[in-house]
Motif scaffolding. Structure first.
Motif, PDB file in Angstrom:
ATOM      1  N   ARG A   1      26.011  49.342  44.885  1.00  0.00           N
ATOM      2  CA  ARG A   1      24.713  48.477  44.314  1.00  0.00           C
ATOM      3  C   ARG A   1      25.371  47.401  43.431  1.00  0.00           C
ATOM      4  O   ARG A   1      24.771  46.247  43.416  1.00  0.00           O
ATOM      5  CB  ARG A   1      24.081  49.393  42.948  1.00  0.00           C
ATOM      6  CG  ARG A   1      23.084  50.788  43.863  1.00  0.00           C
ATOM      7  CD  ARG A   1      22.010  51.244  42.618  1.00  0.00           C
ATOM      8  NE  ARG A   1      22.959  51.915  41.896  1.00  0.00           N
ATOM      9  CZ  ARG A   1      23.541  52.995  41.826  1.00  0.00           C
ATOM     10  NH1 ARG A   1      22.826  53.839  42.483  1.00  0.00           N
ATOM     11  NH2 ARG A   1      23.895  53.735  40.650  1.00  0.00           N
TER      12      ARG A   1
ATOM     13  N   ALA B   1      26.222  44.706  45.980  1.00  0.00           N
ATOM     14  CA  ALA B   1      24.929  43.873  46.336  1.00  0.00           C
ATOM     15  C   ALA B   1      24.519  42.897  45.606  1.00  0.00           C
ATOM     16  O   ALA B   1      24.144  41.816  45.791  1.00  0.00           O
ATOM     17  CB  ALA B   1      23.943  44.784  46.908  1.00  0.00           C
TER      18      ALA B   1
ATOM     19  N   ARG C   1      25.521  39.461  50.982  1.00  0.00           N
ATOM     20  CA  ARG C   1      25.285  41.140  50.461  1.00  0.00           C
ATOM     21  C   ARG C   1      26.049  41.871  51.660  1.00  0.00           C
ATOM     22  O   ARG C   1      26.673  42.974  50.993  1.00  0.00           O
ATOM     23  CB  ARG C   1      23.865  41.140  50.428  1.00  0.00           C
ATOM     24  CG  ARG C   1      23.286  40.429  49.363  1.00  0.00           C
ATOM     25  CD  ARG C   1      21.813  40.541  49.137  1.00  0.00           C
ATOM     26  NE  ARG C   1      21.091  41.728  49.304  1.00  0.00           N
ATOM     27  CZ  ARG C   1      20.849  42.418  48.173  1.00  0.00           C
ATOM     28  NH1 ARG C   1      21.179  41.974  46.851  1.00  0.00           N
ATOM     29  NH2 ARG C   1      20.505  43.632  47.937  1.00  0.00           N
TER      30      ARG C   1
ATOM     31  N   VAL D   1      28.595  44.512  50.492  1.00  0.00           N
ATOM     32  CA  VAL D   1      28.443  46.021  50.538  1.00  0.00           C
ATOM     33  C   VAL D   1      29.388  46.779  51.458  1.00  0.00           C
ATOM     34  O   VAL D   1      30.024  47.831  51.137  1.00  0.00           O
ATOM     35  CB  VAL D   1      27.214  46.298  51.166  1.00  0.00           C
ATOM     36  CG1 VAL D   1      26.673  47.696  51.246  1.00  0.00           C
ATOM     37  CG2 VAL D   1      25.964  45.983  50.020  1.00  0.00           C
TER      38      VAL D   1
ATOM     39  N   GLU E   1      19.755  56.567  50.216  1.00  0.00           N
ATOM     40  CA  GLU E   1      19.883  55.276  49.551  1.00  0.00           C
ATOM     41  C   GLU E   1      20.778  53.977  49.994  1.00  0.00           C
ATOM     42  O   GLU E   1      20.092  52.855  49.995  1.00  0.00           O
ATOM     43  CB  GLU E   1      20.121  55.347  47.908  1.00  0.00           C
ATOM     44  CG  GLU E   1      19.291  56.473  47.063  1.00  0.00           C
ATOM     45  CD  GLU E   1      19.777  56.834  45.713  1.00  0.00           C
ATOM     46  OE1 GLU E   1      20.564  56.000  45.443  1.00  0.00           O
ATOM     47  OE2 GLU E   1      19.232  57.699  45.254  1.00  0.00           O
TER      48      GLU E   1
ATOM     49  N   LEU F   1      19.569  50.573  51.778  1.00  0.00           N
ATOM     50  CA  LEU F   1      19.944  49.156  51.325  1.00  0.00           C
ATOM     51  C   LEU F   1      20.507  48.421  52.607  1.00  0.00           C
ATOM     52  O   LEU F   1      20.520  47.151  52.598  1.00  0.00           O
ATOM     53  CB  LEU F   1      21.147  49.575  50.149  1.00  0.00           C
ATOM     54  CG  LEU F   1      21.776  48.093  49.656  1.00  0.00           C
ATOM     55  CD1 LEU F   1      20.989  47.070  49.106  1.00  0.00           C
ATOM     56  CD2 LEU F   1      23.008  48.594  48.809  1.00  0.00           C
TER      57      LEU F   1
ATOM     58  N   ARG G   1      17.843  47.271  54.964  1.00  0.00           N
ATOM     59  CA  ARG G   1      17.069  46.150  54.250  1.00  0.00           C
ATOM     60  C   ARG G   1      17.894  44.693  54.458  1.00  0.00           C
ATOM     61  O   ARG G   1      17.396  43.726  54.640  1.00  0.00           O
ATOM     62  CB  ARG G   1      16.831  46.403  52.921  1.00  0.00           C
ATOM     63  CG  ARG G   1      15.888  45.307  52.356  1.00  0.00           C
ATOM     64  CD  ARG G   1      15.517  45.698  50.836  1.00  0.00           C
ATOM     65  NE  ARG G   1      14.804  46.848  50.711  1.00  0.00           N
ATOM     66  CZ  ARG G   1      15.248  47.850  50.019  1.00  0.00           C
ATOM     67  NH1 ARG G   1      16.366  48.000  49.299  1.00  0.00           N
ATOM     68  NH2 ARG G   1      14.471  48.838  50.024  1.00  0.00           N
TER      69      ARG G   1
END
Length: 214
Positions: free
Chosen positions: A78, A81, A91, A95, A133, A137, A140
């Protein structure tokens, strides 16, 4: 918890209780199925009843370690990102780097993933939710990159899952003390592979990611 910028790249010693540290060592050497509770108790210098005071059973010890692994990875991903800004290519770089660094620095924790088949469906379900989760991410990020014309993946969701599967496999072979690549070098290589997978030929510049070293 507020962490300083770039904290997701920093790794110190694991802060585990003596029981969890002993269990992690035992699971690494013998696997979940091959590790009796009495062996964990012996390693930490306690009796089995004393161990059960802290954890319900062997699976409880194991899931506590899995929770440690997944929570450590989750906050790092998190933060990585968020620090990359809005550009999907930046990003993705951060990540992927965060995931690879976690797998390389926390090899024993990461290896617990391959032992999950031995635990209950409820324990696997909790792990799957945390893992979802990260999958969402990454999915997306790939979808945003395709929408903005910087990625060329025809099937963003499948591409994201393929990337995560590729990264997860690192835990099967990487040994930080006996391999030719440091965690940073390993991350560099896998970032390049991830970018090529989505159709980016050159690593993006500033925006939270490191400069290319190759």
């Amino acid at each position: 918890m507020t962490r300083p910028e770039g904290a997701w790249r920093e790794y110190g010693p694991l802060e585990l209780t003596p029981i969890l540290a002993a269990a992690l060592e035992a699971f690494h050497e013998q696997g979940f199925h091959g590790t009796p509770v009495r062996d964990i108790a012996r390693r930490v210098g306690q009796t089995v009843p004393a161990l059960y005071y802290h954890h319900e059973n062997k699976e409880g010890v194991f899931t506590a370690l899995v929770d440690e692994a997944t929570s450590d990875l989750a906050w790092r991903v998190r933060q990585a990102a968020d620090e990359a800004g809005d550009r999907p290519e930046r990003r993705l770089v951060n990540v992927v780097e965060a995931i690879v660094l976690h797998l390389a620095h926390r090899t024993r924790l990461a290896a617990l993933d391959f032992e999950l088949r031995h635990v209950s469906a409820e324990s696997r379900k909790r792990y799957a939710a945390r893992r979802k989760e990260i999958e969402v991410l990454v999915g997306r990020i790939v979808e945003d990159g395709v929408a903005e014309g910087v990625f060329v993946a025809k099937r963003p969701a499948e591409t994201a899952r393929a990337l995560l599967g590729m990264l997860q496999s690192i835990g099967r072979w990487y040994h930080p003390d006996g391999g030719p690549l440091s965690p940073d070098e390993l991350a560099e290589r896998y970032v390049d592979i991830a970018l090529m997978t989505v159709g980016v030929r050159e690593r993006p510049g500033a925006g939270g990611s490191r400069a290319r070293t190759a």
